[in-house]
Scaffold this motif. Structure first.
Motif, PDB file in Angstrom:
ATOM      1  N   ARG A   1       0.853  -1.285   0.157  1.00  0.00           N
ATOM      2  CA  ARG A   1       0.461  -0.317   0.300  1.00  0.00           C
ATOM      3  C   ARG A   1       0.965   1.279  -0.283  1.00  0.00           C
ATOM      4  N   CYS A   2       0.609   2.323  -0.853  1.00  0.00           N
ATOM      5  CA  CYS A   2       1.010   3.642  -1.019  1.00  0.00           C
ATOM      6  C   CYS A   2       0.646   4.448   0.031  1.00  0.00           C
ATOM      7  N   TRP A   3       1.666   4.214   1.218  1.00  0.00           N
ATOM      8  CA  TRP A   3       1.007   5.031   2.810  1.00  0.00           C
ATOM      9  C   TRP A   3       1.342   6.789   2.572  1.00  0.00           C
ATOM     10  N   PRO A   4       0.872   7.993   3.293  1.00  0.00           N
ATOM     11  CA  PRO A   4       0.914   8.981   3.540  1.00  0.00           C
ATOM     12  C   PRO A   4       2.605  10.020   3.865  1.00  0.00           C
ATOM     13  N   TRP A   5       3.122   8.901   3.901  1.00  0.00           N
ATOM     14  CA  TRP A   5       4.624   8.903   4.858  1.00  0.00           C
ATOM     15  C   TRP A   5       5.051   8.569   3.633  1.00  0.00           C
ATOM     16  N   ASP A   6       4.615   8.057   1.935  1.00  0.00           N
ATOM     17  CA  ASP A   6       5.505   7.635   0.825  1.00  0.00           C
ATOM     18  C   ASP A   6       5.898   8.518   0.404  1.00  0.00           C
ATOM     19  N   LEU A   7       5.477   9.508   0.313  1.00  0.00           N
ATOM     20  CA  LEU A   7       4.570  10.947  -0.923  1.00  0.00           C
ATOM     21  C   LEU A   7       5.710  11.855  -1.141  1.00  0.00           C
ATOM     22  N   ASP A   8       5.655  12.423  -2.376  1.00  0.00           N
ATOM     23  CA  ASP A   8       6.634  13.133  -2.423  1.00  0.00           C
ATOM     24  C   ASP A   8       6.083  14.603  -1.702  1.00  0.00           C
TER      25      ASP A   8
ATOM     26  N   TRP B   1       4.484  16.307  -4.951  1.00  0.00           N
ATOM     27  CA  TRP B   1       3.322  16.480  -5.060  1.00  0.00           C
ATOM     28  C   TRP B   1       2.488  15.088  -5.499  1.00  0.00           C
ATOM     29  N   ARG B   2       2.511  14.869  -3.934  1.00  0.00           N
ATOM     30  CA  ARG B   2       1.823  13.868  -3.319  1.00  0.00           C
ATOM     31  C   ARG B   2       1.075  12.534  -4.306  1.00  0.00           C
ATOM     32  N   GLU B   3       2.472  11.657  -4.857  1.00  0.00           N
ATOM     33  CA  GLU B   3       2.910  10.843  -5.131  1.00  0.00           C
ATOM     34  C   GLU B   3       3.880   9.806  -4.830  1.00  0.00           C
ATOM     35  N   LEU B   4       4.234   7.963  -5.005  1.00  0.00           N
ATOM     36  CA  LEU B   4       4.745   7.858  -4.461  1.00  0.00           C
ATOM     37  C   LEU B   4       6.476   8.031  -5.041  1.00  0.00           C
ATOM     38  N   ASN B   5       7.391   8.807  -3.783  1.00  0.00           N
ATOM     39  CA  ASN B   5       8.312   9.498  -4.019  1.00  0.00           C
ATOM     40  C   ASN B   5       9.593   8.249  -4.846  1.00  0.00           C
ATOM     41  N   ASN B   6       9.839   8.727  -5.888  1.00  0.00           N
ATOM     42  CA  ASN B   6      10.807   8.059  -6.467  1.00  0.00           C
ATOM     43  C   ASN B   6      12.281   7.401  -5.467  1.00  0.00           C
ATOM     44  N   GLY B   7      12.914   7.645  -4.714  1.00  0.00           N
ATOM     45  CA  GLY B   7      13.554   7.166  -3.289  1.00  0.00           C
ATOM     46  C   GLY B   7      12.801   6.073  -2.814  1.00  0.00           C
ATOM     47  N   ARG B   8      11.216   6.189  -2.179  1.00  0.00           N
ATOM     48  CA  ARG B   8      11.010   5.452  -1.522  1.00  0.00           C
ATOM     49  C   ARG B   8      10.064   4.191  -2.750  1.00  0.00           C
ATOM     50  N   THR B   9       9.949   4.753  -3.970  1.00  0.00           N
ATOM     51  CA  THR B   9       9.909   3.350  -4.677  1.00  0.00           C
ATOM     52  C   THR B   9      11.093   2.341  -4.350  1.00  0.00           C
ATOM     53  N   LEU B  10      12.530   2.480  -4.513  1.00  0.00           N
ATOM     54  CA  LEU B  10      13.296   1.360  -4.572  1.00  0.00           C
ATOM     55  C   LEU B  10      13.800   1.296  -2.771  1.00  0.00           C
ATOM     56  N   THR B  11      12.737   1.288  -1.781  1.00  0.00           N
ATOM     57  CA  THR B  11      13.371   1.074  -0.869  1.00  0.00           C
ATOM     58  C   THR B  11      11.577  -0.183  -0.626  1.00  0.00           C
ATOM     59  N   LEU B  12      11.187   0.717  -1.278  1.00  0.00           N
ATOM     60  CA  LEU B  12       9.502  -0.390  -1.289  1.00  0.00           C
ATOM     61  C   LEU B  12       9.560  -1.782  -2.270  1.00  0.00           C
ATOM     62  N   LEU B  13      10.779  -1.730  -3.584  1.00  0.00           N
ATOM     63  CA  LEU B  13      11.096  -2.542  -4.243  1.00  0.00           C
ATOM     64  C   LEU B  13      12.257  -3.303  -3.037  1.00  0.00           C
ATOM     65  N   ASP B  14      12.644  -3.121  -2.555  1.00  0.00           N
ATOM     66  CA  ASP B  14      13.356  -4.455  -1.293  1.00  0.00           C
ATOM     67  C   ASP B  14      12.108  -4.827  -0.625  1.00  0.00           C
ATOM     68  N   LEU B  15      11.589  -4.442  -0.416  1.00  0.00           N
ATOM     69  CA  LEU B  15      10.053  -5.785  -0.036  1.00  0.00           C
ATOM     70  C   LEU B  15       9.940  -6.874  -1.297  1.00  0.00           C
ATOM     71  N   GLY B  16      10.030  -7.179  -1.919  1.00  0.00           N
ATOM     72  CA  GLY B  16       9.786  -7.984  -3.209  1.00  0.00           C
ATOM     73  C   GLY B  16      10.919  -8.654  -3.420  1.00  0.00           C
ATOM     74  N   ARG B  17      12.622  -7.667  -3.289  1.00  0.00           N
ATOM     75  CA  ARG B  17      14.356  -8.701  -3.110  1.00  0.00           C
ATOM     76  C   ARG B  17      13.605  -9.497  -2.741  1.00  0.00           C
ATOM     77  N   LEU B  18      13.032  -9.400  -1.053  1.00  0.00           N
ATOM     78  CA  LEU B  18      14.347  -9.866  -0.145  1.00  0.00           C
ATOM     79  C   LEU B  18      13.410 -10.726   0.132  1.00  0.00           C
ATOM     80  N   PRO B  19      12.251 -10.837  -0.092  1.00  0.00           N
ATOM     81  CA  PRO B  19      11.073 -12.677   0.873  1.00  0.00           C
ATOM     82  C   PRO B  19      11.300 -13.599  -0.965  1.00  0.00           C
ATOM     83  N   LEU B  20      12.404 -12.800  -2.304  1.00  0.00           N
ATOM     84  CA  LEU B  20      12.214 -13.214  -3.637  1.00  0.00           C
ATOM     85  C   LEU B  20      13.631 -14.017  -2.818  1.00  0.00           C
TER      86      LEU B  20
ATOM     87  N   PHE C   1      -2.309   5.272  -0.871  1.00  0.00           N
ATOM     88  CA  PHE C   1      -3.525   4.422  -1.014  1.00  0.00           C
ATOM     89  C   PHE C   1      -3.855   3.564  -1.905  1.00  0.00           C
ATOM     90  N   ASP C   2      -2.826   4.015  -3.454  1.00  0.00           N
ATOM     91  CA  ASP C   2      -3.024   3.062  -4.249  1.00  0.00           C
ATOM     92  C   ASP C   2      -2.827   0.882  -3.238  1.00  0.00           C
TER      93      ASP C   2
END
Length: 177
Positions: free
Chosen positions: A31-38, A40-59, A92-93
């Motif tokens: 989920r994209c939470w308010p603290w993930d935003l930049d 412009w009220r969208e997912l911050n590009n740096g936070r995107t990289l951090t969230l990708l960790d949440l897929g790579r490590l369980p993989l 909230f996406d």
């Protein structure tokens, strides 16, 4: 701050997931939470990289890489990334993330990840990763052998082109003078 609680939740959520073959796809939901935003009220590009960790490590866990790293005393590091941002991710996406290992060459593993929102790919990343020990980078063939895997799948042409382009990139970069 790094989302340690979110990462712990991912490991908990997927603790009973079936092991994956070396090129299997790990699918996770976020989920994209308010603290993930930049601003412009969208997912911050740096936070995107951090969230990708949440897929790579369980993989990595489901493929057996984390167990191998622990057994051998090795580490894992990211050695490069190229990201395409194509659609906005808003507060909230619900994000469906797909993560998979594409293969390896003499130095690096190549991992593909995408974030999907409402059936559309919002962004796509190609990572190169390295396994390390106290002497530096380990050859991926050695790591694969320790995991019981022989031979890399053929890397797609677009990945080979990215590798070639990265080889042309100067290092160290210009100092701005």
């Amino acid at each position: 701050m790094y989302p340690f609680l979110r990462l712990a939740n991912e490991f908990r959520e997927h603790r009973n997931a079936a092991p994956l073959p070396i090129t299997g796809t790990h699918v996770s939901h976020h989920r994209c939470w308010p603290w993930d935003l930049d601003i412009w009220r969208e997912l911050n590009n740096g936070r995107t990289l951090t969230l990708l960790d949440l897929g790579r490590l369980p993989l990595a866990r489901r493929m057996g890489l984390i167990d191998t790293l622990r057994r051998e005393g090795w580490g894992l590091t990211m050695a490069g990334v190229s990201v395409r941002y194509r659609r906005r991710v808003r507060v909230f996406d619900r994000i469906e993330m797909k993560s998979r290992l594409l293969g390896w060459d003499e130095r690096f593993f190549y991992i593909e990840q995408g974030m999907w929102v409402r059936g559309t790919c919002a962004n796509h990343a190609l990572y190169r990763a390295a396994v390390t020990d106290e002497t530096g980078l380990l050859a991926p063939v050695r790591v694969a052998a320790a995991m019981g895997v022989a031979g890399s799948p053929d890397l797609p042409g677009w990945v080979a082109a990215w590798i070639a382009a990265e080889a042309e990139r100067p290092w160290p970069p210009m100092d701005g003078a």
